[in-house]
Enzyme design. Sequence first.
Site, mmCIF file in Angstrom:
data_model
loop_
_atom_site.group_PDB
_atom_site.id
_atom_site.type_symbol
_atom_site.label_atom_id
_atom_site.label_comp_id
_atom_site.label_asym_id
_atom_site.label_seq_id
_atom_site.Cartn_x
_atom_site.Cartn_y
_atom_site.Cartn_z
ATOM 1 N N ALA A 17 20.067 7.178 24.584
ATOM 2 C CA ALA A 17 18.944 6.576 25.293
ATOM 3 C C ALA A 17 17.822 6.356 24.290
ATOM 4 O O ALA A 17 17.743 7.053 23.270
ATOM 5 C CB ALA A 17 18.472 7.508 26.404
ATOM 6 N N GLY A 67 23.573 9.070 25.366
ATOM 7 C CA GLY A 67 23.985 8.000 26.278
ATOM 8 C C GLY A 67 25.105 7.126 25.716
ATOM 9 O O GLY A 67 25.853 6.505 26.482
ATOM 10 N N GLU A 80 28.168 8.983 26.467
ATOM 11 C CA GLU A 80 28.314 8.971 27.931
ATOM 12 C C GLU A 80 28.837 7.614 28.412
ATOM 13 O O GLU A 80 29.654 7.540 29.323
ATOM 14 C CB GLU A 80 26.961 9.323 28.574
ATOM 15 N N GLU A 82 21.384 15.920 23.093
ATOM 16 C CA GLU A 82 20.174 16.048 23.931
ATOM 17 C C GLU A 82 19.527 17.419 23.806
ATOM 18 O O GLU A 82 18.307 17.549 23.861
ATOM 19 C CB GLU A 82 20.514 15.765 25.402
HETATM 20 N N1 CO8 Z 1 16.232 5.850 20.406
HETATM 21 C C1 CO8 Z 1 15.321 5.062 19.790
HETATM 22 N N2 CO8 Z 1 15.415 4.704 18.481
HETATM 23 C C2 CO8 Z 1 16.467 5.171 17.782
HETATM 24 C C3 CO8 Z 1 17.446 5.997 18.359
HETATM 25 C C4 CO8 Z 1 17.305 6.335 19.750
HETATM 26 N N3 CO8 Z 1 18.206 7.082 20.409
HETATM 27 N N4 CO8 Z 1 18.356 6.325 17.414
HETATM 28 C C5 CO8 Z 1 17.954 5.704 16.281
HETATM 29 N N5 CO8 Z 1 16.820 5.006 16.492
HETATM 30 C C6 CO8 Z 1 16.053 4.213 15.523
HETATM 31 C C7 CO8 Z 1 15.303 5.082 14.531
HETATM 32 O O1 CO8 Z 1 14.099 5.546 15.078
HETATM 33 C C8 CO8 Z 1 15.125 4.141 13.374
HETATM 34 O O2 CO8 Z 1 14.060 3.269 13.678
HETATM 35 P P1 CO8 Z 1 12.983 2.878 12.506
HETATM 36 O O3 CO8 Z 1 13.803 2.147 11.475
HETATM 37 O O4 CO8 Z 1 12.005 1.997 13.235
HETATM 38 O O5 CO8 Z 1 12.431 4.178 11.997
HETATM 39 C C9 CO8 Z 1 16.397 3.286 13.412
HETATM 40 O O6 CO8 Z 1 16.939 3.453 14.717
HETATM 41 C C10 CO8 Z 1 17.452 3.758 12.407
HETATM 42 O O7 CO8 Z 1 17.663 5.141 12.630
HETATM 43 P P2 CO8 Z 1 17.542 6.254 11.453
HETATM 44 O O8 CO8 Z 1 16.603 5.798 10.406
HETATM 45 O O9 CO8 Z 1 17.251 7.560 12.112
HETATM 46 O O10 CO8 Z 1 19.022 6.213 10.882
HETATM 47 P P3 CO8 Z 1 19.806 7.420 10.165
HETATM 48 O O11 CO8 Z 1 21.031 6.798 9.592
HETATM 49 O O12 CO8 Z 1 18.917 8.192 9.269
HETATM 50 O O13 CO8 Z 1 20.229 8.385 11.373
HETATM 51 C C11 CO8 Z 1 21.092 8.909 13.566
HETATM 52 C C12 CO8 Z 1 21.112 7.904 12.383
HETATM 53 C C13 CO8 Z 1 21.744 10.229 13.133
HETATM 54 C C14 CO8 Z 1 21.911 8.256 14.680
HETATM 55 C C15 CO8 Z 1 19.623 9.158 13.996
HETATM 56 O O14 CO8 Z 1 18.989 7.889 14.188
HETATM 57 C C16 CO8 Z 1 19.498 9.916 15.287
HETATM 58 O O15 CO8 Z 1 19.667 11.129 15.292
HETATM 59 N N6 CO8 Z 1 19.185 9.208 16.409
HETATM 60 C C17 CO8 Z 1 18.966 9.859 17.684
HETATM 61 C C18 CO8 Z 1 20.248 10.274 18.318
HETATM 62 C C19 CO8 Z 1 20.003 10.988 19.602
HETATM 63 O O16 CO8 Z 1 19.380 12.028 19.667
HETATM 64 N N7 CO8 Z 1 20.539 10.423 20.718
HETATM 65 C C20 CO8 Z 1 20.395 10.996 22.030
HETATM 66 C C21 CO8 Z 1 19.218 10.404 22.715
HETATM 67 S S1 CO8 Z 1 18.881 11.196 24.261
HETATM 68 C C22 CO8 Z 1 20.012 10.540 25.336
HETATM 69 O O17 CO8 Z 1 20.825 9.760 24.982
HETATM 70 C C23 CO8 Z 1 19.875 11.016 26.746
HETATM 71 C C24 CO8 Z 1 20.652 10.161 27.736
HETATM 72 C C25 CO8 Z 1 20.241 10.456 29.146
HETATM 73 C C26 CO8 Z 1 18.811 10.025 29.435
HETATM 74 C C27 CO8 Z 1 18.545 10.097 30.906
HETATM 75 C C28 CO8 Z 1 17.135 9.796 31.332
HETATM 76 C C29 CO8 Z 1 16.525 8.565 30.759
#
Ligand code: CO8
Length: 259
Positions: A66, A111, A114, A134
């Site tokens: 998400a 997500g 999921e 999460e």
């Molecule tokens: N949301 C928003 N932006 C994201 C997300 C995300 N989930 N993942 C990555 N991005 C963005 C980064 O912020 C970054 O943006 P910017 O270039 O503007 O800084 C860009 O994508 C590239 O990401 P990274 O620079 O972080 O890339 P890396 O190669 O260093 O890392 C990862 C890749 C490991 C995937 C890292 O980006 C990461 O950990 N992302 C988050 C993953 C995460 O925690 N996902 C779970 C989210 S919570 C969820 O899914 C809950 C679902 C249910 C919700 C129900 C109610 C709404």
Amino acid sequence: MSYETILVNAEKNVATITFNRPKALNALNDKLLTELSAALDEIAAQKDIHVLVLTGSGNKAFVAGADITELATLDAAQGKACSEKGHKAIGKLQELEIPVIAAVNGFALGGGSEMALASDFIYASEAAKFGLPEITLGLIPGYGGTQRLPRAVGANIAKEMILTGKMISAAEAKEIGMVNKVVAPDALMDEVMKTAEAIAAKGRVPVRAAKKAVNEGLNVDLPSGCAIEIDAFAACVSGSDAKEGTSAFLEKRKPVFNA
Ligand code: CO8
């Protein structure tokens, strides 16, 4: 219809939805969920689409979860509404009559995992990574992860993944039964399309009936599940696909379904 956050195309009776927010690693924002839901309605209404494939744009992510920028400011009521909206879209995906294959080309986190779990099965690139991180955000899965992951891999393995938030490789995901097949990144879409087209060439009635029987059977006890199968079998056996399939066998030729 054209969309901003997803790409939709169709070829040889197979539709593909590509999550298309590469700058945010295809994270699921509110708009994407709205568009996904509309695209699923559109696909469900097209009788010549027999299989749906889901994938992510770019070579880094399927869906990185998400959109955390949206999550960060939610209060409880908004959180409930957002979780319900995601459940509705992902539930629609699972309940689509046609089979859905997830082609996981990179990160499938939160997500993203999921969404893939709500597909009928997953093929993954060797570069894919799965996980429900999460807990690291102070949250729990909110798009079905606590329910579909244990059903896919068993409660113990699911709890370890959900409680640690750890990422696993495509090979590990295959080992625990979350993923059906792992292939080289360049081969992923060809491999998925080969399987999608093979299913698309089968009779549309029995394919839909088989998916429905498996899905409905998983929610009931075994005798009730067998009763579902008996009724679905009976409905298929008198249909034109069964006529073609059995005649083709007896006439020693290949069946031609959906002509
Ligand atoms: N949301 C928003 N932006 C994201 C997300 C995300 N989930 N993942 C990555 N991005 C963005 C980064 O912020 C970054 O943006 P910017 O270039 O503007 O800084 C860009 O994508 C590239 O990401 P990274 O620079 O972080 O890339 P890396 O190669 O260093 O890392 C990862 C890749 C490991 C995937 C890292 O980006 C990461 O950990 N992302 C988050 C993953 C995460 O925690 N996902 C779970 C989210 S919570 C969820 O899914 C809950 C679902 C249910 C919700 C129900 C109610 C709404």
